[in-house]
Scaffold this motif. Sequence first.
Motif, PDB file in Angstrom:
ATOM      1  N   GLY A  53       0.811  -1.223   0.000  1.00 15.61           N
ATOM      2  CA  GLY A  53       0.000   0.000   0.000  1.00 15.61           C
ATOM      3  C   GLY A  53       0.837   1.262   0.000  1.00 15.61           C
ATOM      4  N   GLY A  54       2.150   1.097  -0.084  1.00 14.48           N
ATOM      5  CA  GLY A  54       3.029   2.271  -0.133  1.00 14.48           C
ATOM      6  C   GLY A  54       3.439   2.607  -1.553  1.00 14.48           C
ATOM      7  N   GLY A  55       3.095   1.743  -2.494  1.00 12.01           N
ATOM      8  CA  GLY A  55       3.545   1.911  -3.875  1.00 12.01           C
ATOM      9  C   GLY A  55       2.712   2.918  -4.655  1.00 12.01           C
ATOM     10  N   GLY A  57       3.087   5.868  -5.315  1.00 15.40           N
ATOM     11  CA  GLY A  57       3.012   7.236  -4.793  1.00 15.40           C
ATOM     12  C   GLY A  57       2.006   7.402  -3.664  1.00 15.40           C
ATOM     13  N   PHE A  58       1.399   6.273  -3.214  1.00 12.83           N
ATOM     14  CA  PHE A  58       0.350   6.352  -2.183  1.00 12.83           C
ATOM     15  C   PHE A  58       0.861   7.062  -0.914  1.00 12.83           C
ATOM     16  N   ASN A  92       9.887   2.048  -0.396  1.00 13.65           N
ATOM     17  CA  ASN A  92       8.466   2.314  -0.189  1.00 13.65           C
ATOM     18  C   ASN A  92       7.864   1.344   0.805  1.00 13.65           C
TER      19      ASN A  92
END
Lengths: 148, 243
Positions: A53-55, A57-58, A92
């Motif tokens: 869930g960090g990919g 650009g989140f 990330n």
Amino acid sequence: MKIKFTVQDPCQLVRKSFGDPVAEDLRYTVKAVVGEENFIDMQPNRSNNYCCGGGGGFLQSGLPDARRGYGKFKFDQIIKTGATYCITPCHNCHAQVHDIGEHYEGKYETLHLWTLICLSMGILGPNEREYLGEDLKEVLVFHPESAM
Amino acid sequence: MSSETIKFKGLKQSIFKDKVMEILPDGGNLNLCLTCGACSSGCPATGLADMDPRKFLRMASLGMDEEILNSEWAWMCTMCTRCVYLCPMKIDIPGLVFNVRRSWPKDKQPKGIRGSCEVAQKNDTCSAMGTPEEDFQFVVEDVLEEYQEAQPEFRKMQAPLNKEGAMYFLNQNSREPVTEPDEMVPLWKILHSVGADWTYGTKGWAAENYCLFCADLEGWEHIVRVKAKAVDDLGCKYWLNTE
């Protein structure tokens, strides 16, 4: 010490680039470092792993509630392994897995792979231990007198 | 999942989807959906913003261009491609999402992503934090010297900058030199211990590329070209990106 480790397969490295062979390389390294009996996989894993869930650009999108809602999948996946360390070989992933661990108050630490490799080689100094938990913070400290 | 039925107002031309299909390899298979839902059942973004991958694709197919272009979900999908991996028809939903992002006016895109994309283009370091060449060089040299003294076994360890002909050109995320420089050291130690022939470049050292995330094709290409040129100019054989 019976400490358990799991590993996050980064989407960019595994599913989107080099596939399962690199996931095997990653496990070879991690098991060599922590001992095979101390490694436990998340389910699902490798090319079938969930994104943290960090990919995409989140982390910088200004949508923290949605990002943490997404990250609950990853959090539950990590907690179910019972591991107290999640190794994240991606920048990330490290930021996101660390953040959701704190947000949902999970009892795990988030580690860069480089930290663990140097710890196992006995060359990890006192100022390179930001992400180690209390159980490993004082273990095999290289040049403890150089602590800042 | 949605609690309300989508009310579809008559037959519309799906202009947006057709445009995206012209761009994606093999049209991204966007017309081949069997509506099986494997994508949505295995997607952590399902349910966010009352959306899921199948619904997003079906809405595009039904010509609901305005609705998908206005949904914040395009920024909640991480384009991780797990849906493609699971899809029996290999439909490129992330490709659709990417092009939806691209259609957002720049001033409406998330500021954190947009700003990082713009900052990175102002400097040949490509750092999204705007870190200039001399600052990176100072931090690397300063930290290296400190560790060479404090840990004598690593007195000969190097963190080369602009070493011509090195085998590996290593990128570094801006966060380490800027906010936690000690975190660079374990990686240097590993490279030193295995005898790797590597270098940083004062140009193009920053690993991140936010222009990818806001689908700014020109900015994305610019950043990749600046970095690739830095690698080529030093004559390095491999470009290692730790992102």
